[in-house]
Design a protein around this motif. Structure first.
Motif, short mmCIF file in Angstrom:
data_model
loop_
_atom_site.label_atom_id
_atom_site.label_comp_id
_atom_site.label_asym_id
_atom_site.label_seq_id
_atom_site.Cartn_x
_atom_site.Cartn_y
_atom_site.Cartn_z
N ILE A 141 0.83 -1.21 0.00
CA ILE A 141 0.00 0.00 0.00
C ILE A 141 0.86 1.26 0.00
O ILE A 141 0.49 2.26 -0.61
CB ILE A 141 -1.05 0.04 1.13
N ASN B 133 2.13 1.98 -3.56
CA ASN B 133 1.10 2.49 -4.47
C ASN B 133 0.44 3.79 -4.00
O ASN B 133 -0.45 4.30 -4.68
CB ASN B 133 0.02 1.43 -4.68
N ALA B 134 0.83 4.30 -2.85
CA ALA B 134 0.15 5.47 -2.26
C ALA B 134 0.64 6.78 -2.84
O ALA B 134 1.82 6.93 -3.16
CB ALA B 134 0.34 5.46 -0.75
N THR C 114 -4.48 4.67 -2.45
CA THR C 114 -3.63 3.52 -2.64
C THR C 114 -4.49 2.34 -3.06
O THR C 114 -5.70 2.48 -3.22
CB THR C 114 -2.81 3.20 -1.36
N ARG C 115 -3.87 1.18 -3.23
CA ARG C 115 -4.63 0.00 -3.65
C ARG C 115 -3.91 -1.25 -3.17
O ARG C 115 -2.72 -1.22 -2.84
CB ARG C 115 -4.78 -0.03 -5.17
N TYR C 116 -4.69 -2.36 -3.16
CA TYR C 116 -4.12 -3.65 -2.77
C TYR C 116 -4.85 -4.74 -3.54
O TYR C 116 -6.09 -4.73 -3.61
CB TYR C 116 -4.29 -3.87 -1.26
N TRP D 219 -6.94 -5.25 4.81
CA TRP D 219 -7.03 -3.80 4.93
C TRP D 219 -8.03 -3.36 5.99
O TRP D 219 -7.97 -2.23 6.46
CB TRP D 219 -7.35 -3.14 3.59
N CYS E 220 -7.88 -4.89 -7.91
CA CYS E 220 -7.42 -4.33 -6.63
C CYS E 220 -8.55 -3.62 -5.90
O CYS E 220 -9.48 -3.09 -6.52
CB CYS E 220 -6.30 -3.31 -6.87
#
Length: 189
Positions: A41, A44-45, A67-69, A94, A141
């Motif tokens: 995270i 990608n943040a 962000t993403r996961y 998350w 994601c």
């Protein structure tokens, strides 16, 4: 009388301890998974203006961390089986992530210091917000984020924000995010 108090104290202690253990047992992820989650995270943040601000190009008092996961294999199977829907069970990794703002410095285009709004929830530890699912390079994601309300509107914002992300079992990661944004940014998230 002392024996009676001791008799009540022992079962109460056992009950409270078991409740605490049950709460911890809801966290089904290993320390390695927690570390990997935080690494992903953070990688990608980024801090950004919101979508409405991008469209309207009007001064704003909002700032977002996006962000993403990647979703789990089980969730992906459910998504494909159910025509693009997943039931939220509140036990995804998350759902256990919290954060706290450690420090920040934000300056607007008028060279004024900008602060978190006084009634904002930003200075307390809270959970990441879940946004929509999205495909990034053929990987589905979960988009996650933090909405930050500021005390002044801005067109341009520079500075930094330091956030500590926290997971159960004392897995933490502190990150300093640079801020250099404008409401005229055309960049898509």
């Amino acid at each position: 009388m002392k024996f009676y108090s001791l008799f009540l104290f022992i079962p109460l202690t056992i009950t409270l301890t078991n409740c605490n253990l049950q709460k911890k047992s809801n966290y089904k992820y290993s320390q390695k998974e927690s570390i990997s989650f935080l690494d992903e995270i953070v990688k990608n943040a980024k801090l950004s203006i919101g979508d409405f601000t991008k469209i309207e190009k009007q001064p704003t008092d909002k700032l977002y961390l996006y962000t993403r996961y990647p979703i789990s294999k089980t969730s992906l199977e459910e998504f494909n089986k159910n025509n693009g829907t997943i039931v939220n069970k509140d036990d995804d990794i998350w759902d256990f992530a919290t954060y706290i703002f450690k420090k920040y410095e934000l300056i607007n285009e008028k060279d004024e210091k900008v602060y978190y709004h006084s009634d904002s929830i930003n200075l307390r530890t809270i959970h990441l917000q879940e946004y929509s699912l999205w495909d990034y390079n053929n990987v589905l994601c979960q988009n996650l984020g933090i909405k930050i309300k500021l005390n002044k509107k801005y067109e341009k914002l520079k500075g930094y924000v330091v956030i500590e992300f926290k997971m159960p079992d004392k897995v933490n990661k502190e990150v300093k995010f640079p801020v250099n944004i404008t409401i005229y940014d055309e960049e898509a998230e």
